[in-house]
Design a protein around this motif. Sequence first.
Motif, PDB file in Angstrom:
ATOM      1  N   SER A 291       0.841  -1.196   0.000  1.00 39.43           N
ATOM      2  CA  SER A 291       0.000   0.000   0.000  1.00 39.43           C
ATOM      3  C   SER A 291       0.874   1.243   0.000  1.00 39.43           C
TER       4      SER A 291
ATOM      5  N   SER B 263       0.413   5.627   0.071  1.00 42.27           N
ATOM      6  CA  SER B 263      -0.489   6.767   0.247  1.00 42.27           C
ATOM      7  C   SER B 263      -0.010   7.953  -0.574  1.00 42.27           C
TER       8      SER B 263
ATOM      9  N   GLU C  63      -1.560  11.868  -1.127  1.00 45.21           N
ATOM     10  CA  GLU C  63      -2.572  12.796  -0.618  1.00 45.21           C
ATOM     11  C   GLU C  63      -3.474  12.007   0.335  1.00 45.21           C
ATOM     12  N   GLN C  64      -4.804  12.047   0.141  1.00 46.22           N
ATOM     13  CA  GLN C  64      -5.725  11.306   1.018  1.00 46.22           C
ATOM     14  C   GLN C  64      -6.054   9.929   0.440  1.00 46.22           C
ATOM     15  N   LEU C  65      -5.391   9.509  -0.611  1.00 43.69           N
ATOM     16  CA  LEU C  65      -5.685   8.255  -1.304  1.00 43.69           C
ATOM     17  C   LEU C  65      -4.689   7.170  -0.891  1.00 43.69           C
ATOM     18  N   THR C  66      -5.195   5.940  -0.774  1.00 42.26           N
ATOM     19  CA  THR C  66      -4.330   4.797  -0.510  1.00 42.26           C
ATOM     20  C   THR C  66      -4.460   3.818  -1.666  1.00 42.26           C
TER      21      THR C  66
ATOM     22  N   THR D  90      -3.533   0.224  -3.111  1.00 40.97           N
ATOM     23  CA  THR D  90      -3.140  -1.113  -2.666  1.00 40.97           C
ATOM     24  C   THR D  90      -2.878  -1.951  -3.911  1.00 40.97           C
TER      25      THR D  90
ATOM     26  N   ASP E 120      -6.401  14.707  -5.800  1.00 41.76           N
ATOM     27  CA  ASP E 120      -7.590  14.498  -4.977  1.00 41.76           C
ATOM     28  C   ASP E 120      -8.213  15.855  -4.639  1.00 41.76           C
TER      29      ASP E 120
ATOM     30  N   VAL F 206      -8.029   1.460  -4.914  1.00 48.40           N
ATOM     31  CA  VAL F 206      -7.802   2.766  -4.293  1.00 48.40           C
ATOM     32  C   VAL F 206      -8.912   3.020  -3.284  1.00 48.40           C
ATOM     33  N   SER F 207      -8.522   3.517  -2.136  1.00 48.58           N
ATOM     34  CA  SER F 207      -9.520   3.891  -1.124  1.00 48.58           C
ATOM     35  C   SER F 207      -9.165   5.247  -0.546  1.00 48.58           C
TER      36      SER F 207
END
Length: 176
Positions: free
Chosen positions: A3, A5, A7-10, A12, A60, A175-176
């Motif tokens: 994983s 990261s 910005e605010q995105l993860t 995987t 984002d 992506v989460s």
Amino acid sequence: MTSISVEQLTFTFDPSVVPFQYEKDSVCVTGWPQGSKVVDVVAHDLPVPAALTWLIEAKDYRVITNPPKRTNLAGLAGTVEAKVRDSLAALPVVGTQSTNAAAKAHALAGSAAPAMRVVLHLEPHPAAGLHAALTPASWIANVLLQMRINLVDIDPNPLVLSIASTPAANVPWSVS
């Protein structure tokens, strides 16, 4: 699974893909010419030698605390192009000069791949949000069109994805 990261995105990644963030390697930050840029993630498939390298840039806009300038939004496709070209030029340099063994091995494998794919992961501002007018659907379609024109020599079919569209895109990450 790895994983990463941005910005605010993860992101995987599947075990069949090796991602790397070159901004974290000192050669990319201090060894590049003034003004050159790097995409957020470079990932290549396994086994080595890699058959495919992914160049991923992420934006984002879901939460906007300081609205971006309209000129930055209008030039997003050009920004992605510059980052992709600079990243491709830097991979061989990192592969020979990095003191980070993982960066060196990744750069050599990634730069040798015969196929390159370009992805802009773009999370627009919510339609009901205060700044929704900054990222209308027509703008996203225009960014994709400009990327297809500008990057045809690298990837004739670049992708513009979001969290919602990533599962249907047949890419080796979520992506989460």
